[in-house]
Write an enzyme that holds these catalytic residues in place. Structure first.
Site, PDB file in Angstrom:
ATOM      1  CB  CYS B 117      16.993 -34.624 -23.214  1.00 49.37           C
ATOM      2  SG  CYS B 117      16.922 -32.909 -23.733  1.00 49.37           S
ATOM      3  CB  CYS B 240      27.236 -26.373 -24.763  1.00 49.69           C
ATOM      4  SG  CYS B 240      27.186 -24.887 -23.756  1.00 49.69           S
ATOM      5  CB  ILE B 243      22.621 -28.514 -32.651  1.00 47.35           C
ATOM      6  CG1 ILE B 243      22.092 -27.536 -31.587  1.00 47.35           C
ATOM      7  CG2 ILE B 243      21.539 -28.879 -33.664  1.00 47.35           C
ATOM      8  CD1 ILE B 243      21.743 -26.167 -32.128  1.00 47.35           C
ATOM      9  CG  HIS B 366      21.712 -34.227 -26.428  1.00 46.06           C
ATOM     10  ND1 HIS B 366      20.972 -35.387 -26.247  1.00 46.06           N
ATOM     11  CD2 HIS B 366      21.156 -33.311 -25.575  1.00 46.06           C
ATOM     12  CE1 HIS B 366      20.020 -35.164 -25.351  1.00 46.06           C
ATOM     13  NE2 HIS B 366      20.105 -33.914 -24.936  1.00 46.06           N
TER      14      HIS B 366
END
Lengths: 137, 418
Positions: B117, B240, B243, B366
């Site tokens: 990442c 979280c 996606i 992300h």
């Protein structure tokens, strides 16, 4: 024993004695003969001093939970059928830490610092996987 | 050029001492490094671009950055592209060359950087270093990832591959699981509360709602985060990041040249890049990431600034607890103070130290190989006074990118140069 769908550990030259011991339901760790550092997972060289002079020592199999999480989402084969499961980081009496699962215990009863001991699950003819269960106080 | 003192015993130093020496060497500018500035930025919207290809995304970002820089593209001498897993996610390798070719950059060297990442943070650093060292004058840094065309199960499995797969995966370790372990330990060690952690998600959703490129536009409440379903207890769904697909690019050149080319260049005054723990088994503490500590130390030292000098921060909030840990590791707050800081509003856009005014990874999204540059994109807009959620008159911004289970980190410090 058949039908185990989760990833199976890849046994190589370095890790073979570890898995052979697990098969006998014993927990062994590598110890560097030069600097004395215990290590897990098995590696050819000591991560501290890069020495290859290694001995295998038997562990008590007892330790305590350093931290843990209860996994509710994992769509990987095998795991999705066992949700929720407890994933924990175990600190063994010898000072080495292992990633593993806590079994034979309701997830809501697990806590940091809880004493645990190793228990082996025979996943096929070759491999027994070390997991941990609460140690009766 | 200043004269650096090379110690007589240089050959006797061990590896760590040599690296320490080189950090100091670079920080002292004894290598006659050139100042480097960003002269143009471009991004795609962050979203689920299921109908597009990843090379289309990197092309859009690259074209926008070149247009923003107002530079003839034939001046670009090299391309660095951050991408984590295009082969596994969309079946496409060679993305650096493909992007360079699609942009019509000629036969220049195009290099992919990979650090999970933190892949795009590394692309920026390599661009910075090669210009600073005098190898190139004009470089384009790109970051891209496409994730939404795969199932959540495939994405989870590919991301888990950023950790050391030897032993962790057989027990069912996932990335949310990893940060679940971190959150549980942070709560136990510092008394961090569920509500404090949820405040990160509330703040970042609030910021993202008004950021035109952010993916998630909905506000959320503390109760909403607390009561959303568990992913890896104590981590819930709204802890979280989502996606997401997206690409970001920027054009860099020596600061002397930048002042002639651009009205508002932004200078890279500090850059750090370090590795930390590549497997969960190596972690001595679950409440700090050594990669961040080292990369931050390098960047602060090179910039000659301290954490209290920073005015705006974009950091790696892949999960809410990561924002708290990162803010402490970066020295912005004492250990254990990250939770109370966000709860009391100190890190809001109008707070004393705004963190993730873009919405962060949690709300902007992300796309893992693009995130490091998305953070810098936001800081460039902030320093130019053009951000959607504008912080009041920032002079110094800090971007922090983290990859794997703490395996890699980059930290960049940016300053107005106008």
């Amino acid at each position: 024993m058949s039908g185990y769908q989760k990833p199976i550990p890849q046994i190589d030259e370095e890790s073979k004695p570890f898995w052979e011991a697990c098969k006998r339901h014993e927990l062994y760790m590598q110890k560097c003969r030069d600097c004395g550092t215990l290590r897990y997972y098995p590696r050819a060289l000591c991560g501290n001093c890069l020495s290859s002079d290694t001995e295998w020592v038997k562990c008590s199999g007892r330790g305590e939970i350093y931290t843990f999480t209860v996994t509710y989402q994992n769509r990987g084969a095998g795991f999705r059928d066992e949700l929720p499961y407890v994933l924990a980081y175990i600190e063994l009496e010898e000072g080495v830490r292992m990633m593993s699962n806590v079994v034979e215990c309701e997830p809501e009863k697990v806590s940091i610092g809880m004493p645990v001991e190793v228990v082996f699950e025979d996943i096929n003819d070759e491999i027994a996987l070390p997991r941990f269960k609460p140690l009766p106080e | 050029m200043k004269n650096g003192a090379i110690p007589d015993n240089i050959n006797q130093l061990n590896a760590e001492e040599r690296i320490e020496f080189l950090f100091n060497f670079l920080a002292l500018e004894v290598l006659d490094m050139r100042d480097v500035s960003i002269i143009g930025v471009g991004t795609t919207p962050f979203s689920k671009h299921k109908e597009r290809g990843i090379a289309d995304l990197s092309l859009e970002a690259g074209r926008k950055a070149i247009e923003d820089a107002g530079i003839d593209k034939s001046k670009i001498e090299a391309l660095y592209l951050g991408n984590y897993a295009a082969e596994a996610l969309v079946g496409q390798g060679s993305l650096a060359a493909i992007t360079g070719r699609n942009l019509g950059l000629g036969q220049i060297p195009c290099t992919r950087t990979e650090g999970a990442c933190a892949s795009a943070g590394i692309a920026l650093r390599e661009s910075f270093l090669t210009i600073a060292a005098g190898i190139y004058d004009v470089v384009i840094a790109v970051g891209a990832e496409q994730m939404s065309t795969c199932s959540t199960g495939v994405v989870t499995s590919v991301l888990a591959g950023a950790g050391d797969t030897t032993m962790d995966n057989i027990y069912g370790l996932t990335f949310p699981g990893f940060f679940g372990l971190v959150l549980r330990k942070h709560m136990e060690e510092f008394g961090t509360t569920r509500d404090q952690v949820s405040c990160v998600s509330v703040k970042n959703h609030h910021n993202g709602a008004t950021n035109p490129i952010a993916y998630l536009k909905d506000e959320i409440t503390v109760e909403g985060v607390n009561e959303s379903r568990f992913i890896a207890d104590p981590l819930t769904l709204y802890d979280c990041c989502p996606i997401t697909d997206g690409a970001v690019a920027m054009v860099l050149c020596p600061s002397d040249m930048a002042r002639d080319l651009c009205k508002k260049p932004v200078k890279v005054v500090g850059s750090g890049h370090a590795i930390g723990t590549t497997s969960i088994l190596q972690m001595e503490s679950f409440t700090t990431f050594p990669a961040t500590l080292k990369a931050a130390e390098m960047a602060y030292q090179m910039a000659g600034v301290k954490p209290e000098d920073i005015d705006v921060v974009e950091l790696h909030d892949c999960f809410t607890i990561a924002e708290i840990v990162d803010s402490e590791d970066l020295g912005l707050f004492e250990k254990g103070e990250g939770g109370p800081a966000v709860e009391s509003g100190r890190t809001a856009v109008d707070g004393e130290l705004p963190i993730n005014p873009s919405g962060g990874l949690i709300s902007r999204g992300h796309p893992v190989g693009a995130t490091g540059l998305a953070q810098v994109y936001e800081l460039v807009l902030q320093l130019k006074g053009e951000a959607a959620n504008q912080v009041k008159n920032p002079e110094l911004g800090l971007a922090h990118n983290l990859g794997g289970s703490g395996a890699v980190s980059t930290v960049h410090i940016l300053s107005k140069d106008f």
